[in-house]
Design a protein around this motif. Structure first.
Motif, PDB file in Angstrom:
ATOM      1  N   GLY A  19      -2.503 -20.370  32.742  1.00 51.58           N
ATOM      2  CA  GLY A  19      -3.429 -19.409  33.330  1.00 51.58           C
ATOM      3  C   GLY A  19      -4.864 -19.888  33.259  1.00 51.58           C
ATOM      4  O   GLY A  19      -5.265 -20.554  32.299  1.00 51.58           O
ATOM      5  N   THR A  20      -5.647 -19.545  34.278  1.00 52.95           N
ATOM      6  CA  THR A  20      -7.067 -19.920  34.314  1.00 52.95           C
ATOM      7  C   THR A  20      -7.979 -18.700  34.461  1.00 52.95           C
ATOM      8  O   THR A  20      -9.199 -18.836  34.434  1.00 52.95           O
ATOM      9  N   ARG A  21      -7.383 -17.534  34.599  1.00 48.14           N
ATOM     10  CA  ARG A  21      -8.181 -16.319  34.777  1.00 48.14           C
ATOM     11  C   ARG A  21      -8.922 -15.992  33.480  1.00 48.14           C
ATOM     12  O   ARG A  21      -8.386 -16.155  32.385  1.00 48.14           O
ATOM     13  N   VAL A  22     -10.147 -15.516  33.616  1.00 47.62           N
ATOM     14  CA  VAL A  22     -10.999 -15.248  32.460  1.00 47.62           C
ATOM     15  C   VAL A  22     -10.995 -13.750  32.158  1.00 47.62           C
ATOM     16  O   VAL A  22     -11.082 -12.911  33.062  1.00 47.62           O
ATOM     17  N   LEU A  23     -10.870 -13.419  30.872  1.00 42.25           N
ATOM     18  CA  LEU A  23     -10.971 -12.021  30.459  1.00 42.25           C
ATOM     19  C   LEU A  23     -12.382 -11.495  30.723  1.00 42.25           C
ATOM     20  O   LEU A  23     -13.369 -12.236  30.626  1.00 42.25           O
ATOM     21  N   ARG A  24     -12.476 -10.215  31.035  1.00 43.00           N
ATOM     22  CA  ARG A  24     -13.786  -9.631  31.346  1.00 43.00           C
ATOM     23  C   ARG A  24     -14.728  -9.692  30.150  1.00 43.00           C
ATOM     24  O   ARG A  24     -15.952  -9.704  30.307  1.00 43.00           O
ATOM     25  N   ARG A  81      -6.274 -17.073  30.743  1.00 47.87           N
ATOM     26  CA  ARG A  81      -6.322 -18.235  29.858  1.00 47.87           C
ATOM     27  C   ARG A  81      -5.477 -17.975  28.613  1.00 47.87           C
ATOM     28  O   ARG A  81      -5.498 -16.890  28.049  1.00 47.87           O
ATOM     29  N   GLY A  82      -4.756 -18.994  28.194  1.00 44.38           N
ATOM     30  CA  GLY A  82      -3.870 -18.843  27.047  1.00 44.38           C
ATOM     31  C   GLY A  82      -2.429 -18.597  27.445  1.00 44.38           C
ATOM     32  O   GLY A  82      -1.527 -18.687  26.612  1.00 44.38           O
ATOM     33  N   VAL A 109      -6.459 -20.088  21.726  1.00 41.31           N
ATOM     34  CA  VAL A 109      -7.411 -20.335  22.808  1.00 41.31           C
ATOM     35  C   VAL A 109      -8.659 -19.476  22.606  1.00 41.31           C
ATOM     36  O   VAL A 109      -9.755 -19.835  23.046  1.00 41.31           O
ATOM     37  N   TYR A 110      -8.509 -18.371  21.884  1.00 39.03           N
ATOM     38  CA  TYR A 110      -9.584 -17.386  21.776  1.00 39.03           C
ATOM     39  C   TYR A 110     -10.212 -17.291  20.391  1.00 39.03           C
ATOM     40  O   TYR A 110     -11.321 -16.776  20.251  1.00 39.03           O
ATOM     41  N   SER A 117       2.023  -7.743  30.824  1.00 38.03           N
ATOM     42  CA  SER A 117       3.289  -8.223  30.258  1.00 38.03           C
ATOM     43  C   SER A 117       3.195  -9.664  29.763  1.00 38.03           C
ATOM     44  O   SER A 117       4.201 -10.256  29.372  1.00 38.03           O
ATOM     45  N   SER A 118       2.000 -10.220  29.776  1.00 41.41           N
ATOM     46  CA  SER A 118       1.815 -11.621  29.381  1.00 41.41           C
ATOM     47  C   SER A 118       1.333 -11.724  27.938  1.00 41.41           C
ATOM     48  O   SER A 118       0.553 -10.889  27.458  1.00 41.41           O
TER      49      SER A 118
END
Length: 285
Positions: free
Chosen positions: A149-154, A100-101, A281-282, A274-275
């Protein structure tokens, strides 16, 4: 009798000068002082009557002009043609492998165009009433296509239908002076604040860089448990060293303008691999 008439005129209008017999209209007799008045214009009675008549005609003319000026100008109906831009929309393509972001523009949007034809009533050059409006799209807009991106940080936690970030704002004061990707290669946000304003760790982690870092000037990079890293650039001084463990909210530096900077501010980035992720967003603005 002519002599009597001349005497009557001289007595009735002493300021007038009589014409000598046999002379031309420009040859006049001497006045009472005995001096020649051959070039003196007469103020006789007929001229007075003519002047009054001319004055009356002049006044009548100006009255007529003023009356005409008070009348409203004629009304006309005209067709007025204008154009306006039609904004384009943004079409997102979700990328589950990206966090995300993360955003990436795949294709730029193109604004459309609309023609507007209006029937307008004018008084002279002044519009007074719109009778009808008709619009026609002459060019349709093209959507901008953006990957996100839609992946969520742990480190994020679920709160109903939204994810709650583990990051906090690195400054307690200051304001947003530059957004994510406001200009090419600007991979974070800028938070403007006075020189020496305390900078705090956005999340718990380990310091992996503390020192001069090229265009970032005096910089701190912290690695967090979820694999992300936060960067704090352009500081005036640093309060931590490499390898040091820091807690969320712990003071790590002071705002400055070192490196490639034009004023006191904190450059803040969130990276993973690398992103570069949009910090807004956070964290709160």
């Amino acid at each position: 009798m002519p002599g009597v008439h001349r005497q009557f005129i001289n007595a009735r209008y002493p300021e007038c000068v009589s014409i000598q017999g046999g002379g031309t209209p420009m040859q006049f007799s001497a006045d009472n002082s005995g001096q020649s008045t051959s070039r003196k214009r007469t103020k006789n009675f007929p001229i007075r009557k003519l002047t009054a008549r001319a004055l009356a005609v002049t006044l009548a003319f100006f009255c007529a002009v003023n009356i005409l000026a008070l009348q409203p100008p004629a009304r006309t109906t005209r067709t007025v043609v204008t154009t306006e831009k039609i904004p384009y929309s943004v079409a997102y393509q979700d990328e589950p492998a990206r966090y995300r972001g993360y955003t990436e523009v795949v294709s730029a949007g193109i604004a459309g165009e609309r023609e507007i034809r209006s029937q307008v009533v004018f008084e002279g050059d002044r519009p007074v009433k719109v009778l009808s409006v008709q619009s026609t799209d002459t060019a349709r807009p093209v959507d901008q296509v953006v990957k996100r991106g839609t992946r969520v940080l742990r480190s994020e936690t679920a709160d109903g239908s939204r994810w709650v970030s583990s990051f906090i704002r690195p400054l307690k004061t200051g304001w947003l002076s530059a957004d994510f990707y406001d200009y090419p290669h600007h991979n974070g946000i800028d938070l403007a604040a006075p020189h020496g304003t305390p900078v705090y760790a956005a999340a718990q982690g380990r310091v992996v860089l503390a020192g001069w870092y090229g265009e970032y000037g005096k910089c701190v990079i912290i690695e967090h448990a979820d694999g992300s890293r936060t960067l704090y650039g352009h500081n005036s001084s640093l309060d931590v060293s490499v390898g040091q463990e820091v807690k969320q909210g712990e003071k790590i530096a002071n705002v400055g303008s070192t490196g490639n900077s034009t004023g006191n501010h904190l450059h803040f980035e969130i990276r993973i691999g690398s992103s570069f992720l949009d910090p807004l967003v956070y964290i709160d603005k």
